[in-house]
Design a protein around this motif. Structure first.
Motif, mmCIF file in Angstrom:
data_model
loop_
_atom_site.group_PDB
_atom_site.id
_atom_site.type_symbol
_atom_site.label_atom_id
_atom_site.label_comp_id
_atom_site.label_asym_id
_atom_site.label_seq_id
_atom_site.Cartn_x
_atom_site.Cartn_y
_atom_site.Cartn_z
ATOM 1 N N UNK A 93 0.830 -1.196 0.000
ATOM 2 C CA UNK A 93 0.000 0.000 0.000
ATOM 3 C C UNK A 93 0.869 1.252 0.000
ATOM 4 N N UNK A 94 0.619 2.112 -0.988
ATOM 5 C CA UNK A 94 1.308 3.396 -1.078
ATOM 6 C C UNK A 94 0.329 4.427 -1.622
ATOM 7 N N UNK A 95 0.205 5.539 -0.935
ATOM 8 C CA UNK A 95 -0.708 6.613 -1.339
ATOM 9 C C UNK A 95 -2.126 6.090 -1.536
ATOM 10 N N UNK A 96 -2.545 5.150 -0.686
ATOM 11 C CA UNK A 96 -3.897 4.628 -0.743
ATOM 12 C C UNK A 96 -4.151 3.621 -1.839
ATOM 13 N N UNK A 97 -3.112 3.160 -2.526
ATOM 14 C CA UNK A 97 -3.290 2.210 -3.632
ATOM 15 C C UNK A 97 -2.423 0.980 -3.399
ATOM 16 N N UNK A 98 -2.930 -0.171 -3.835
ATOM 17 C CA UNK A 98 -2.193 -1.423 -3.737
ATOM 18 C C UNK A 98 -1.353 -1.579 -5.003
ATOM 19 N N UNK A 99 -0.039 -1.447 -4.862
ATOM 20 C CA UNK A 99 0.848 -1.483 -6.028
ATOM 21 C C UNK A 99 0.818 -2.829 -6.736
#
Length: 359
Positions: A93-99
């Motif tokens: 999770x980074x910046x609210x998104x699952x990479x």
């Protein structure tokens, strides 16, 4: 400028400490590589269990050290969390998104925020183009090379301690330490929030290592960067990391603040690694306690049941009762705090003081 040593004090915790929201969160990350037969019809006959359920987070302005022997899965973890290779399962999770769920096109805007510095600075740089073009390449790819692009490149070279006047030279005209500074300048071109440093000083001399580590610490303070610092040299990690995660055969076995981990490690594997760190005082070095591991690292295609470290664990071999050994064979130890003050994946974890003790 001094070289890192076993006596070097760990850096103090970044501002805010544990209360800060993580910049990046890794949850139950798994990466398995298929093993195929050598026949004409290449069937899958197994899997290499490179990363198995790894979880950790990185906070703002923090350096998380990821350490372990060669083959433990450190570099695979780093590349998988950046989506440079697809994850088998899990979430990043980074910046609210699952990479792990993003396509290459969807990842592209986020590449500005997540950059990597590789182990071999020469192999990571294109020998056919000048240093100015190497550093400018990310800016051109992301269409950020404007009218002041050349000025940006000069400032980046100056930021990492290089003479901007040398930007017209080629990578082979620089030393190993200078080439790694070029790689860092390229990674910083887009002003990322997180830098993944994949053994960035392992190919350098000790005195050059110290210069790169001091540069990284200065850049972190100046730019507010967060680092995932992958290494196998615990002396180096002790010099730069705020927290340390220890990996063995694809799993994290202990996570703790650097001062706690080096002062009183709780997992037998961590204890063995720390006992191998040389001390600068010969008298104390001769008198210190050593923990030697026997046997080889198990095959990651068919790792041991239960605790993966049990086949090399000194405690399992000589200190546990039969029922306790059965538990190690049958049950996978969870990474939880067992009263030691930090998460550790060992059923019978016990802190042990190894460094900086009187002879």
């Amino acid at each position: 400028m001094t070289a890192p040593s076993a006596a070097a004090a760990p850096p103090s915790d970044p501002a805010g400490g544990a209360a800060d929201r993580p910049v990046l969160e890794v949850r139950d990350l798994v990466k398995h590589f298929p093993v195929r037969s050598k026949s004409v019809i290449r069937r899958q006959i197994g899997e290499v269990h490179a990363v198995c359920g790894v979880s950790f987070d990185i906070r703002a302005n923090e350096t998380l050290g990821l350490v372990g022997e060669s083959g433990s899965g450190k570099s695979t973890t780093a590349r998988t969390l950046l989506n440079l290779q697809p994850a088998t399962s899990g979430a990043v999770m980074f910046a609210g998104r699952d990479l792990t769920k993003l396509s290459r096109a969807d990842m592209r805007p986020l590449r500005r925020e997540l950059q990597i510095v590789f182990q071999d600075p020469y192999a990571a740089l294109d020998p056919r183009i000048s240093v100015n073009e190497i550093v400018a390449e990310p800016l051109r790819i992301h269409r950020s090379f404007g009218a002041d692009g050349r000025g940006q490149v000069r400032e980046l070279l100056r930021l990492v301690g290089l003479n901007p006047e040398h930007g017209n030279r080629y990578p082979h005209e620089f030393s190993g330490g200078q080439r790694q500074r070029i790689g860092i300048a390229r990674a910083l071109a887009l002003r990322p929030k997180v830098l993944v440093l994949d053994e960035p000083v392992s190919a350098l001399d000790v005195s050059i290592q110290a210069g790169i580590l001091n540069l990284l610490r200065d850049l972190q303070e100046e730019l507010g960067l967060s680092y995932l610092f992958v290494a196998h040299d615990l002396s180096v990690v002790r010099h730069i990391a705020h927290r340390v995660a220890v990996m063995y055969l694809g799993r994290i076995v202990e996570v703790a603040p650097a001062a706690r981990l080096f002062g009183s490690p709780a997992h037998p594997y961590t204890q063995a690694l720390i006992s191998a760190i040389p001390l600068p005082d010969p008298r104390r070095e001769r008198a210190r306690r050593r923990i030697l591991l026997t046997g080889d690292v198990p095959n990651p295609i068919s790792p041991p049941s239960g605790c993966r470290f049990r086949t090399r664990c000194p405690k399992f071999a000589g200190q546990l009762t039969e029922p306790e050994r059965n538990k190690c064979v049958d049950e996978v130890p969870e990474l939880v705090d067992r009263g030691t003050g930090a998460p550790v994946a060992c059923h019978y974890a016990e802190p042990l003081h190894l460094l900086d003790s009187p002879a």
